[in-house]
Design a protein around this motif. Structure first.
Motif, short mmCIF file in Angstrom:
data_model
loop_
_atom_site.label_atom_id
_atom_site.label_comp_id
_atom_site.label_asym_id
_atom_site.label_seq_id
_atom_site.Cartn_x
_atom_site.Cartn_y
_atom_site.Cartn_z
N ARG A 1 -5.08 -59.37 -4.20
CA ARG A 1 -6.55 -59.35 -4.28
C ARG A 1 -7.36 -60.18 -5.19
NH1 ARG A 1 -8.52 -54.68 -7.81
NH2 ARG A 1 -7.51 -56.39 -9.11
N ASP A 2 -6.54 -60.41 -6.43
CA ASP A 2 -7.38 -61.63 -7.16
C ASP A 2 -7.16 -62.82 -6.64
OD1 ASP A 2 -7.68 -59.18 -9.05
OD2 ASP A 2 -5.89 -59.73 -10.25
N LEU A 3 -6.31 -63.13 -5.93
CA LEU A 3 -6.17 -64.42 -5.28
C LEU A 3 -6.90 -64.52 -4.20
CD1 LEU A 3 -4.32 -67.03 -5.88
CD2 LEU A 3 -2.71 -65.96 -4.35
N VAL A 4 -7.00 -63.85 -3.07
CA VAL A 4 -8.02 -64.08 -2.12
C VAL A 4 -9.01 -63.07 -1.67
CG1 VAL A 4 -5.86 -65.43 -0.99
CG2 VAL A 4 -6.08 -62.89 -0.65
N GLY A 5 -9.08 -61.99 -2.41
CA GLY A 5 -10.26 -61.00 -2.32
C GLY A 5 -9.76 -59.65 -1.65
N GLU A 6 -10.43 -58.84 -1.70
CA GLU A 6 -10.08 -57.52 -1.35
C GLU A 6 -10.21 -57.42 0.24
OE1 GLU A 6 -11.93 -52.94 -1.35
OE2 GLU A 6 -12.43 -54.30 -2.90
N GLN A 7 -11.17 -57.90 0.74
CA GLN A 7 -11.16 -57.92 2.33
C GLN A 7 -10.04 -58.51 3.13
OE1 GLN A 7 -13.26 -55.85 4.29
NE2 GLN A 7 -14.06 -55.33 2.08
N THR A 8 -9.53 -59.82 2.43
CA THR A 8 -8.63 -60.52 3.06
C THR A 8 -7.38 -59.65 2.77
OG1 THR A 8 -9.69 -62.59 2.73
CG2 THR A 8 -7.38 -62.59 2.89
N ARG B 1 5.12 -73.94 1.97
CA ARG B 1 3.87 -74.76 1.18
C ARG B 1 2.75 -74.66 1.83
NH1 ARG B 1 5.71 -77.09 -3.40
NH2 ARG B 1 7.82 -77.59 -3.22
N THR B 2 2.78 -74.92 3.34
CA THR B 2 1.48 -74.99 4.05
C THR B 2 1.91 -74.33 5.35
OG1 THR B 2 1.04 -77.35 3.16
CG2 THR B 2 -0.11 -76.52 5.21
N PRO B 3 0.97 -73.35 5.38
CA PRO B 3 0.96 -72.52 6.91
C PRO B 3 1.11 -73.34 8.02
CG PRO B 3 -0.93 -71.83 5.67
CD PRO B 3 -0.42 -72.84 5.00
N PRO B 4 2.08 -73.35 8.92
CA PRO B 4 1.98 -73.93 10.24
C PRO B 4 1.23 -73.26 11.38
CG PRO B 4 4.10 -73.16 10.12
CD PRO B 4 3.46 -72.83 8.62
N ALA B 5 0.81 -73.89 12.23
CA ALA B 5 -0.03 -73.26 13.27
C ALA B 5 0.96 -71.88 13.83
CB ALA B 5 -0.37 -73.97 14.44
N GLY B 6 0.65 -70.84 14.07
CA GLY B 6 1.38 -69.74 14.45
C GLY B 6 2.09 -69.05 13.57
N HIS B 7 1.90 -69.33 12.06
CA HIS B 7 2.40 -68.38 11.36
C HIS B 7 1.46 -67.31 10.96
CE1 HIS B 7 3.47 -67.32 6.79
NE2 HIS B 7 4.66 -67.91 7.16
N PRO B 8 2.24 -66.21 10.61
CA PRO B 8 1.32 -65.10 10.52
C PRO B 8 0.15 -65.47 9.34
CG PRO B 8 3.63 -64.49 10.45
CD PRO B 8 3.63 -65.87 10.56
N LEU B 9 0.29 -65.96 8.32
CA LEU B 9 -1.04 -66.18 7.50
C LEU B 9 -2.06 -66.91 8.22
CD1 LEU B 9 0.75 -67.36 4.27
CD2 LEU B 9 -0.39 -65.19 4.56
N ALA B 10 -1.85 -67.62 9.50
CA ALA B 10 -3.15 -68.22 10.51
C ALA B 10 -4.00 -67.09 10.63
CB ALA B 10 -2.34 -68.90 11.45
N SER B 11 -3.60 -65.85 10.55
CA SER B 11 -4.64 -64.91 10.74
C SER B 11 -5.61 -64.51 9.64
CB SER B 11 -3.97 -63.60 11.11
OG SER B 11 -3.51 -62.96 10.02
N ILE B 12 -5.65 -65.37 8.57
CA ILE B 12 -6.51 -65.13 7.57
C ILE B 12 -7.31 -66.55 7.29
CG2 ILE B 12 -5.50 -63.34 6.43
CD1 ILE B 12 -4.44 -65.28 4.44
N GLN B 13 -8.22 -66.71 6.64
CA GLN B 13 -8.98 -67.96 6.53
C GLN B 13 -8.00 -68.86 5.90
OE1 GLN B 13 -11.89 -66.70 3.47
NE2 GLN B 13 -13.41 -65.72 5.30
N PRO B 14 -8.21 -69.92 6.28
CA PRO B 14 -7.51 -71.29 5.83
C PRO B 14 -7.27 -71.46 4.48
CG PRO B 14 -8.65 -71.87 7.79
CD PRO B 14 -9.20 -70.52 7.31
#
Length: 140
Positions: free
Chosen positions: A34-41, A58-71
């Motif tokens: 939450r402190d790093l990326v915010g409550e809504q994220t 180190r960097t989320p590739p295309a298709g990584h689950p983290l791609a569903s959040i703001q870059p």
């Protein structure tokens, strides 16, 4: 190293929802995110990625689950946790908390119990139970 959300702090009890998340009652990793990326994220992550264990590159590739959040948020997570695995909890309790809060707010604005039951796909009895339950953190 496997990071989990079970640092001796269970999620709020379903059905005992508050209008806002009591972040102090949640595990440290939830608060850190939450402190790093915010409550809504974090809410989005819990709702969409809950139940998964994610390897953090180190960097989320295309298709990584983290791609569903703001870059930018995804990159902050990668910069902080790269090389680790994060166990994302399932978030039924958070979804119920949000739902129950929406029910209480709609009732305060004059919606009838019958209309709320139809809108949320619940029985009138369950709506009445939600409305009569003390809210976590309200002192009742």
């Amino acid at each position: 190293m496997l990071q989990t959300f079970s640092d001796n702090a269970p999620p709020p009890v379903p059905g005992r929802a508050a209008a806002a998340v009591n972040w102090d009652a949640l595990p440290r990793l939830c608060r850190d995110l939450r402190d790093l990326v915010g409550e809504q994220t974090v809410r989005h992550m819990l709702n969409t990625l809950g139940g998964q264990t994610l390897y953090i590159p180190r960097t989320p590739p295309a298709g990584h689950p983290l791609a569903s959040i703001q870059p930018e948020a995804a990159q902050r997570i990668c910069n902080t946790f790269h090389g680790e695995r994060l166990a994302i909890p399932q978030a039924q309790w958070l979804l119920r908390q949000d739902r129950d809060s929406a029910i209480r707010n709609a009732r305060k604005k004059g919606q009838t119990v019958s209309r709320l039951a139809a809108a949320f796909g619940l029985s009138r009895r369950r709506i009445q139970q939600i409305l009569s339950e003390p809210q976590r953190g309200s002192g009742t």
